[in-house]
Design a protein around this motif. Sequence first.
Motif, mmCIF file in Angstrom:
data_model
loop_
_atom_site.group_PDB
_atom_site.id
_atom_site.type_symbol
_atom_site.label_atom_id
_atom_site.label_comp_id
_atom_site.label_asym_id
_atom_site.label_seq_id
_atom_site.Cartn_x
_atom_site.Cartn_y
_atom_site.Cartn_z
ATOM 1 N N GLY A 196 0.400 -10.884 8.910
ATOM 2 C CA GLY A 196 1.279 -9.809 9.723
ATOM 3 C C GLY A 196 1.162 -8.274 8.750
ATOM 4 N N VAL A 197 1.670 -7.291 9.533
ATOM 5 C CA VAL A 197 1.522 -6.012 8.842
ATOM 6 C C VAL A 197 2.947 -5.182 9.393
ATOM 7 N N VAL A 198 3.424 -4.665 8.373
ATOM 8 C CA VAL A 198 4.546 -3.827 8.197
ATOM 9 C C VAL A 198 4.117 -2.457 8.018
ATOM 10 N N SER A 199 4.142 -1.460 9.075
ATOM 11 C CA SER A 199 3.646 -0.207 8.853
ATOM 12 C C SER A 199 4.913 0.826 8.728
ATOM 13 N N GLN A 200 5.058 1.664 7.586
ATOM 14 C CA GLN A 200 6.239 2.497 7.553
ATOM 15 C C GLN A 200 5.448 3.926 7.862
ATOM 16 N N GLY A 201 6.450 4.572 8.825
ATOM 17 C CA GLY A 201 6.052 6.094 8.970
ATOM 18 C C GLY A 201 4.884 6.507 9.860
ATOM 19 N N VAL A 202 3.818 5.964 9.823
ATOM 20 C CA VAL A 202 2.736 6.245 10.928
ATOM 21 C C VAL A 202 1.665 5.423 10.847
ATOM 22 N N PHE A 214 11.779 3.341 0.966
ATOM 23 C CA PHE A 214 11.507 2.729 -0.001
ATOM 24 C C PHE A 214 11.940 3.213 -1.101
ATOM 25 N N LEU A 215 12.288 4.342 -1.303
ATOM 26 C CA LEU A 215 12.615 5.116 -2.657
ATOM 27 C C LEU A 215 14.284 4.876 -2.565
ATOM 28 N N LEU A 249 0.863 -1.084 -0.007
ATOM 29 C CA LEU A 249 0.025 0.168 0.054
ATOM 30 C C LEU A 249 0.966 1.239 0.126
ATOM 31 N N HIS A 250 0.665 2.013 -0.781
ATOM 32 C CA HIS A 250 1.538 3.264 -1.074
ATOM 33 C C HIS A 250 1.060 4.442 -0.115
ATOM 34 N N GLY A 251 1.569 5.637 -0.259
ATOM 35 C CA GLY A 251 1.227 6.808 0.435
ATOM 36 C C GLY A 251 0.345 7.573 -0.378
ATOM 37 N N HIS A 252 -0.174 8.608 0.117
ATOM 38 C CA HIS A 252 -0.950 9.656 -0.503
ATOM 39 C C HIS A 252 -0.027 10.233 -1.637
ATOM 40 N N VAL A 255 2.343 -4.630 3.647
ATOM 41 C CA VAL A 255 3.325 -3.548 3.836
ATOM 42 C C VAL A 255 2.668 -2.438 3.407
ATOM 43 N N ALA A 256 2.639 -1.317 4.416
ATOM 44 C CA ALA A 256 1.986 -0.010 4.194
ATOM 45 C C ALA A 256 2.941 1.130 4.462
ATOM 46 N N HIS A 257 2.783 2.020 3.524
ATOM 47 C CA HIS A 257 3.384 3.085 3.837
ATOM 48 C C HIS A 257 2.740 4.631 4.153
ATOM 49 N N CYS A 258 2.953 5.139 5.084
ATOM 50 C CA CYS A 258 2.439 6.616 5.370
ATOM 51 C C CYS A 258 0.812 6.583 5.501
#
Length: 379
Positions: free
Chosen positions: A168-174, A358-359, A67-70, A145-148
Amino acid sequence: MIFRTNPSRTARPALRRVRTTAALRPLRHRLDPARVEEIPFRTSDGVRLGLTRVDTGDTGRPAVLLLHGHTASADMFLLPETRNLVDALLDDGYEPWLLDWRGSCRLPYNETGRRYTYDDVALYDIPEAVAHIRDRIGERPLFVVAHCIGSLTLSLSMTAGLVPGLAGVVSQGVFLTPRLAGRTSLRMSVAGELLKTRIDHIPVDFRKVGLWSKYTPLFALAARKASCPDPTCQILHHSAWGTGASLFVHENLAEATHDRLAELLGPAPLWILPHLRRIELARSVVRWHDTDHRYRALPQNALDAAARIDTPVLLLSGSENGLWLDSQRLCHEVLARRQPQLDVSYTEIPGYGHLDTFLGRGAALDVFGHILEFLGERR
């Protein structure tokens, strides 16, 4: 540093080149096209999204939804110029699935079309994508795996009980406890009030805007004291769409990735700011719609409903996160105190900001190993 540009008479009409259809912009990747399955996907509220599966030829692999960020897109996980997360997942024995939810820059909704809140993403986009994937993979494990903002809205789906049984869930940023810098919160509030009658989104590609436009002052403000001459980099790295935050550590980006920033991150809609401000002021992910019965499945406050989380969660954050600061560390501390029965861990990546987890050109060495280790222990 003030940016340089060559004013031309052809720049003005570019402002009117706005997509009005929900056609997906093609993904950029170096995979065999025959392995990339673009799946027609429309939510039950009638919004066309993008769902992509990378065919591994092995039907026994665990699946991972990305899942990408906004304003970003699935492109952020497929960078052809670096070893990207999809590469790492494929090599480690997983089947990647990528969702372009309605905030994706591969879709037109941030610039035109029907407006939405994060409630819509949590109620429709994520649960219905998960349901579709499960129909395809059967009993195989499904990770996320989710970002922002992708992670923030996922937390609302999880605490509503709409995506039970994830492996399982990986949450990046918030995740559950968003915290912005004071100046960022203030600028977001002021900009939302001052600009809402003039513009409905903030662009990032100055080439499409031109020098003489209503957006020029925003780019000029972002250029003040900026060390990079690229206007797109200035408004993202130095200003985060005018909020004064930083989205990445500049030195962590490969030159090719830096040159693609206007493709990887799109315009930010201003009409989403009231929901984002409510979330930030609450220091929790809160529902926007209080009277519309369609959204009653979502909790009013996701943090208060955190006991419904039924899967292990890894909270990731760069030590130099210039947007969400220490939101993930705060989330880990709050959950350890309020919900000690939950399986939640926190990992901080030294020298990384927000998007570069990620980038970044070194993300495969510095970041992805933490993700793969977490997934591997639970597959």
